[in-house]
Design an enzyme around this catalytic site. Structure first.
Site, PDB file in Angstrom:
ATOM      1  N   ARG A 222       5.588   2.552 -20.552  1.00 17.64           N
ATOM      2  CA  ARG A 222       5.498   1.338 -19.818  1.00 17.64           C
ATOM      3  C   ARG A 222       6.635   1.327 -18.768  1.00 17.64           C
ATOM      4  NH1 ARG A 222       4.896  -0.544 -25.458  1.00 17.64           N
ATOM      5  NH2 ARG A 222       2.622  -1.036 -25.528  1.00 17.64           N
TER       6      ARG A 222
ATOM      7  N   LYS B 155       4.674   1.560  -3.591  1.00 15.74           N
ATOM      8  CA  LYS B 155       3.015   1.760  -3.731  1.00 15.74           C
ATOM      9  C   LYS B 155       2.989   3.142  -4.312  1.00 15.74           C
ATOM     10  CE  LYS B 155       0.741  -1.011  -0.108  1.00 15.74           C
ATOM     11  NZ  LYS B 155      -0.221  -0.893   0.804  1.00 15.74           N
TER      12      LYS B 155
ATOM     13  N   GLU C 240       1.616   7.606  11.467  1.00 15.66           N
ATOM     14  CA  GLU C 240       2.299   6.122  10.664  1.00 15.66           C
ATOM     15  C   GLU C 240       3.481   5.795  11.462  1.00 15.66           C
ATOM     16  OE1 GLU C 240       1.368   4.853   8.152  1.00 15.66           O
ATOM     17  OE2 GLU C 240      -0.095   6.210   7.116  1.00 15.66           O
TER      18      GLU C 240
ATOM     19  N   LYS D  31      10.168  -0.752   7.418  1.00 14.49           N
ATOM     20  CA  LYS D  31       9.410  -0.781   6.052  1.00 14.49           C
ATOM     21  C   LYS D  31      10.332  -1.462   5.115  1.00 14.49           C
ATOM     22  CE  LYS D  31       6.314   0.689   3.426  1.00 14.49           C
ATOM     23  NZ  LYS D  31       5.891   2.102   3.020  1.00 14.49           N
TER      24      LYS D  31
ATOM     25  N   GLU E 135       2.268  -7.196  -1.142  1.00 12.02           N
ATOM     26  CA  GLU E 135       1.305  -7.404  -0.024  1.00 12.02           C
ATOM     27  C   GLU E 135       0.479  -8.681  -0.164  1.00 12.02           C
ATOM     28  OE1 GLU E 135      -2.475  -4.213   1.258  1.00 12.02           O
ATOM     29  OE2 GLU E 135      -0.460  -3.291   1.176  1.00 12.02           O
TER      30      GLU E 135
ATOM     31  N   ARG F 272       3.161  -7.684   4.769  1.00 10.94           N
ATOM     32  CA  ARG F 272       3.138  -6.338   4.228  1.00 10.94           C
ATOM     33  C   ARG F 272       1.636  -5.545   4.492  1.00 10.94           C
ATOM     34  NH1 ARG F 272       5.436  -2.936  -0.925  1.00 10.94           N
ATOM     35  NH2 ARG F 272       4.753  -0.696  -0.035  1.00 10.94           N
TER      36      ARG F 272
ATOM     37  N   ASN G 134      -1.088  -1.661   7.210  1.00 11.07           N
ATOM     38  CA  ASN G 134      -2.093  -1.028   6.830  1.00 11.07           C
ATOM     39  C   ASN G 134      -3.049  -0.893   8.236  1.00 11.07           C
ATOM     40  OD1 ASN G 134      -2.242  -0.445   4.040  1.00 11.07           O
ATOM     41  ND2 ASN G 134      -2.273  -2.658   3.750  1.00 11.07           N
TER      42      ASN G 134
ATOM     43  N   HIS H 255      -5.709   1.814   8.461  1.00 15.10           N
ATOM     44  CA  HIS H 255      -6.081   2.409   7.253  1.00 15.10           C
ATOM     45  C   HIS H 255      -7.301   1.921   6.508  1.00 15.10           C
ATOM     46  CE1 HIS H 255      -1.737   3.271   7.353  1.00 15.10           C
ATOM     47  NE2 HIS H 255      -1.810   3.804   6.192  1.00 15.10           N
TER      48      HIS H 255
ATOM     49  N   HIS I 194      -9.107   5.157   5.627  1.00 15.80           N
ATOM     50  CA  HIS I 194      -9.639   5.389   4.198  1.00 15.80           C
ATOM     51  C   HIS I 194     -11.050   5.501   4.139  1.00 15.80           C
ATOM     52  CE1 HIS I 194      -5.742   3.320   2.339  1.00 15.80           C
ATOM     53  NE2 HIS I 194      -5.544   4.390   3.025  1.00 15.80           N
TER      54      HIS I 194
ATOM     55  N   HIS J 109      -4.599  12.625   5.793  1.00 13.22           N
ATOM     56  CA  HIS J 109      -4.417  11.169   5.906  1.00 13.22           C
ATOM     57  C   HIS J 109      -4.146  10.756   7.234  1.00 13.22           C
ATOM     58  CE1 HIS J 109      -3.476   7.036   4.588  1.00 13.22           C
ATOM     59  NE2 HIS J 109      -2.463   7.049   5.099  1.00 13.22           N
TER      60      HIS J 109
END
Length: 362
Positions: free
Chosen positions: A120, A142, A184, A226, A236, A240, A244, A247, A251, A264
């Site tokens: 956990r 993330k 990026e 960031k 997000e 935030r 993206n 992205h 993606h 990427h």
């Protein structure tokens, strides 16, 4: 370099950017509370950086358990997630242990998700070795693995205890991976900081030559942005999402082409151009600004068009499963000129077909 800190209350943590940071025993050992360290790395990175790290940890009284995975985006999957957890259980790793991610974004994302789930949640530290992970994925918490139906669809928000960035590690980075990281970097200028975008334009040759001072300044500014964004919106729900940019389209490219065929950053670069072209169609960006973005991406040999085999139906099929879909509505991050961006959710299918069926070329 400035001291950068992600301020999230009791989950706050420092980002150290310095030549030789990987062997800063005082900083590293102070971030590790237990005696056991699980080092997750890959077959490319481990031969370069693992041995000195093992010696440092041993001298600090820590017991290390290295777990070395194959390299590549395709390795960020549930099978390796289970493999690492099994190795940790076999070694009887307790809750006071620390996971140390030594590698690029794939290793960082996978390691963070392992740390989030093992008993956990246990501590983890990011030691990113690629430009992309140094300026983006190592900061902000993330963590995830990929699924054949979507990138980063299985994961958690889980913050590290510290991030150690050594710009010298980029001297061993292949040119393609360095260029991918620049996608990026350029993103931050487009969405947040016009002055930084202009600085990048003015320092192309120094960046390409991997000037240590120039890279340190560049990485620090990306981490500052960031950190500012994550401090305001950790999970997000608002600002935030702007990180993206490119992205949603990117993606889709990665999923359609097969993870790893387009790395990427390459997919994000093509996706960023698509977002800019959509912004021009919507009269939110000047054609001259679009050309500035295209020129800067091109300076680092990044693709400015998607794969020729992809049509609107391919993009849309993947984008409808994207994490940014809310109540069945696709959301897009679009620039407003250079230096600012916003989230839009009213893009019509007709606009997407007009954009996507006319832009993909070899």
């Amino acid at each position: 370099m400035p001291n950068i800190r992600v301020d999230l209350g009791e989950r706050s943590y420092p980002i150290k950017i310095e030549a030789g940071a990987f062997l800063d025993a005082g900083f590293l050992l102070s971030a590790i509370k237990g005696n056991h360290v699980v080092i997750i790395s890959n077959e490319v990175v481990a031969p370069l950086f693992l041995d000195p790290l093992l010696k440092l940890l041993e001298q600090g009284g820590k017991t290390s358990i290295p777990i070395i995975l194959p390299d590549g985006e395709a390795q960020k999957n549930l099978q390796n997630f289970e493999l690492v957890l099994s190795r940790m259980l076999e070694a009887r790793i307790s809750r006071d242990a620390c996971v140390l991610a030594l590698g690029g974004g794939v290793i960082g994302d996978l390691s963070g998700f392992v740390a989030a789930c093992y008993q956990r949640g246990i501590d983890f530290i990011q030691m990113p070795t690629t430009l992309l992970s140094q300026v983006d994925s190592s900061v902000g918490g993330k963590t995830a693995v990929n699924h054949p139906l979507g990138k980063n669809m299985i994961g958690a928000f889980y913050q590290p205890k510290a991030v150690l960035i050594d710009p010298q590690s980029l001297s061993t980075l292949p040119d393609r991976e360095f260029a991918a990281g620049m996608a990026e970097v350029i993103k931050y200028g487009i969405i947040y900081d016009l002055a930084f975008f202009n600085w990048l334009e003015q320092n192309i040759e120094l960046i390409q030559s991997k000037s240590l001072q120039t890279l340190s300044i560049m990485i620090a500014r990306c981490c500052e942005i960031k950190a500012e964004v994550v401090n305001l919106d950790e999970k997000e729900h608002g600002i935030r999402a702007l990180l993206n940019l490119g992205h949603t389209f990117g993606h889709a490219i990665e999923a359609e082409m097969g993870y790893g065929k387009w790395v990427h950053g390459e997919a994000v670069a093509a996706g960023t151009m698509l977002a800019c072209e959509l912004a021009v169609m919507r009269k939110q960006m000047l054609v001259s600004e679009l050309r500035q973005v295209e020129q800067l991406l091109g300076a680092f040999s990044l693709p400015v068009k998607g794969p020729t085999s992809m049509q609107a139906k391919h993009y849309i099929g993947h984008m409808q499963r994207d994490k940014k879909v809310v109540s069945g509505t696709m959301r897009f991050i679009l620039p407003i000129g250079i230096g600012k961006a916003h989230v839009v959710s009213d893009v019509k299918d007709e606009e997407l077909h007009l954009l996507l069926d006319s832009t993909s070329v070899e």
